[in-house]
Design an enzyme around this catalytic site. Structure first.
Site, short mmCIF file in Angstrom:
data_model
loop_
_atom_site.label_atom_id
_atom_site.label_comp_id
_atom_site.label_asym_id
_atom_site.label_seq_id
_atom_site.Cartn_x
_atom_site.Cartn_y
_atom_site.Cartn_z
N GLY A 12 -1.17 -4.01 10.85
CA GLY A 12 -2.08 -3.20 11.66
C GLY A 12 -3.51 -3.66 11.44
CG ASP A 13 -6.13 -1.53 10.52
OD1 ASP A 13 -6.28 -0.73 11.46
OD2 ASP A 13 -5.74 -1.19 9.39
CE LYS A 16 -2.58 -3.32 17.04
NZ LYS A 16 -2.92 -3.34 15.61
CE LYS A 18 -13.24 -10.48 20.69
NZ LYS A 18 -14.11 -11.46 20.11
N GLY A 40 -6.35 3.27 15.84
CA GLY A 40 -7.78 3.30 16.16
C GLY A 40 -8.17 1.92 16.66
CG HIS A 41 -6.38 0.01 19.47
ND1 HIS A 41 -5.37 0.05 20.39
CD2 HIS A 41 -5.78 -0.25 18.28
CE1 HIS A 41 -4.21 -0.18 19.78
NE2 HIS A 41 -4.44 -0.35 18.51
CD GLN A 223 0.44 2.61 14.68
OE1 GLN A 223 1.34 2.60 15.49
NE2 GLN A 223 -0.59 3.41 14.82
CG ASP A 331 -16.61 -13.34 11.97
OD1 ASP A 331 -15.43 -13.20 12.35
OD2 ASP A 331 -17.43 -12.40 11.92
P1 IMP Z 1 1.44 7.23 9.71
O1 IMP Z 1 1.60 6.37 10.90
O2 IMP Z 1 0.23 8.12 9.77
O3 IMP Z 1 2.69 7.99 9.36
O4 IMP Z 1 1.17 6.27 8.43
C1 IMP Z 1 2.16 5.42 7.91
C2 IMP Z 1 1.55 4.12 7.40
O5 IMP Z 1 1.07 3.37 8.51
C3 IMP Z 1 0.36 4.31 6.48
O6 IMP Z 1 0.35 3.25 5.53
C4 IMP Z 1 -0.84 4.15 7.40
O7 IMP Z 1 -1.99 3.74 6.72
C5 IMP Z 1 -0.31 3.09 8.32
N1 IMP Z 1 -0.93 3.13 9.66
C6 IMP Z 1 -0.69 4.00 10.65
N2 IMP Z 1 -1.43 3.71 11.73
C7 IMP Z 1 -2.15 2.63 11.43
C8 IMP Z 1 -3.08 1.82 12.16
O8 IMP Z 1 -3.39 2.05 13.33
N3 IMP Z 1 -3.61 0.76 11.48
C9 IMP Z 1 -3.25 0.46 10.21
N4 IMP Z 1 -2.40 1.17 9.50
C10 IMP Z 1 -1.84 2.25 10.09
#
Ligand code: IMP
Length: 422
Positions: A12-13, A16, A18, A40-41, A223, A331
């Site tokens: 995740g993170d 995506k 952008k 969170g995009h 994710q 970068d």
């Molecule tokens: P949940 O989706 O809130 O149940 O979290 C489960 C796991 O997924 C945790 O480790 C969160 O930090 C991770 N996670 C959920 N959504 C995101 C995301 O959009 N970006 C990065 N990690 C995420």
């Protein structure tokens, strides 16, 4: 551009938001197919920063139809405030936005259960976003959830909610959590349902009509691959299919209509929450945090950082069928003299060139590294492949080759014009 699925190839993170924004220019329809407001995009347009949690990033461009598919779980109060927040910033959210009537609804008892289960797990907690995602998907699979179609029908909402709250409150009490008020939830959700009703539709029919008109669809993954409920580092995962297959089940568009899969990956690795991260490294964490980078868009938590892990990204290519790669945050490595890339794992005498399924085994794996010379030159102003330092190009080529897909985009900053098509 044909029908394209965009997925995160790490935890995740990956940036995506952008890349989706850049690719949206060539799409007619943008679809979210999994997850909820745990995502969170982040998209920067000029000096303005937009963080989208549920609404597809396509909303920031004109004349794009944005769809929340059936595979998503929706916190209606969050969605209402996202819509009104965008409208206040001058972004149109009207007939260009549609929500599936079969997407499941997240309720306050899901959030409370999420929090209580984390407390109960103690040091084995997942580190969830506490948005109620796991319990909401749990209700869906247990066939007791409420869907958007129920939310917008006051009589049905009242009847079904009353039963769900009874059961959830008894579980919450047993776990030592706060029971929720039926009256309050009903009032809040009726209000949200009324607001959202004009957006709720049969999105499967809508998407098939769009395809018959010859329109191109971009499927916006949330994710990342290793947070997938089936293919991730279970149990340290989210509760949906974040991988490419989820785009079909989460939208109702069949597999043979998918033309291409784009994998988004950072030039290094990050993860938020608990669970194994074989290449985690304090030095690179400190460096990136010191640059003000790698803090979560949804929870603000500092992300754990490490070297690029090509065992993981190769696995992601396999599971998602990734054709093209968008490498972001190049970068971030501009000041690193020697850059490491994990090419295999070692666990005792065993060498792995794929991800072991057992999270405990993965956590005990030692990375085997290859080293690359850093370019030690700022890259954020590069506009073309040729303008990148030769060592940066060599690094990008190497990680694409190790990942097993074609290098398509290199991103050197958050702005749209910091995007290099290779
Ligand atoms: P949940 O989706 O809130 O149940 O979290 C489960 C796991 O997924 C945790 O480790 C969160 O930090 C991770 N996670 C959920 N959504 C995101 C995301 O959009 N970006 C990065 N990690 C995420």
């Amino acid at each position: 551009m044909a029908n394209t699925i965009l997925v995160g190839a790490q935890w995740g993170d990956e940036g995506k938001g952008k890349i989706i924004d850049v690719l949206t220019e060539r799409a007619d329809v943008v679809v979210r197919y999994a997850g909820g407001n745990n995502a969170g995009h982040t998209v920067y347009l000029g000096k303005k920063k937009y963080v989208l949690h549920l609404i597809p990033s396509g909303i920031l461009r004109r004349n794009k139809l944005c769809v929340i598919g059936n595979g998503v779980v929706i916190d209606p109060l969050g969605l209402v405030s996202e819509i009104t927040g965008l409208q206040k910033m001058g972004i149109k959210v009207g007939r260009n936005f549609v929500v599936s009537e079969t997407a499941h609804v997240v309720f306050p008892y899901h959030r409370e259960l999420d929090a209580q289960r984390e407390v109960l797990k103690g040091k084995n907690k997942i580190g969830t976003t506490k948005r109620g995602i796991g319990p909401a998907y749990g209700d869906k699979v247990a066939r007791v959830g409420l869907r958007m179609g129920d939310l917008i029908d006051p009589a049905r909402l009242e009847a079904r909610l009353s039963l769900r709250i009874k059961e959830s409150n008894s579980v919450l009490k047993a776990l030592g959590g706060q029971p929720v008020s039926f009256k309050q939830v009903l009032a809040d959700y009726n209000k949200a349902g009324k607001f959202l009703k004009p957006f709720v539709e049969n999105t499967v029919v809508l998407l098939h009509k769009a395809m018959r008109r010859g329109e191109d669809i971009l499927f916006e993954g949330a994710q990342g691959t290793f947070l997938d409920i089936d293919h991730g580092t279970y149990p340290f995962v989210t509760s949906s299919n974040t991988t490419a297959g989820g785009a079909c089940t989460g939208s109702g568009v069949p597999p043979h209509r998918m033309d291409r899969v784009v994998g988004v990956l950072k030039a290094y690795t990050t993860r938020v929450g608990e669970g194994p991260l074989p290449t985690e490294n304090q030095e690179i964490s400190d460096l990136l945090h010191g640059m003000g980078r790698e803090f979560g868009a949804t929870t603000g938590r500092a992300r754990r950082c490490g070297w690029f892990d090509s065992v993981a990204t190769r696995h992601a290519t396999m599971v998602n069928g990734i054709d093209d790669l968008a490498v972001t945050n190049l970068d971030g490595l501009d000041t690193v003299a020697t850059i490491k890339v994990c090419v295999a794992y070692r666990h005792g005498k065993k060498r792995y060139d794929y991800m072991p399924n057992d999270a405990a085994v993965l956590a005990a794996c030692e990375p085997v590294y290859a080293e690359f010379e850093g370019w030690l030159t700022p890259t954020h102003k590069a506009k073309t492949w040729k303008q990148l330092p030769p060592k940066a190009r060599a690094y990008l080529k190497a990680i694409a080759e190790l990942t097993g897909a074609k290098l398509f985009i290199a991103s050197v900053g958050p702005a749209r014009d910091q995007t290099i098509f290779v």
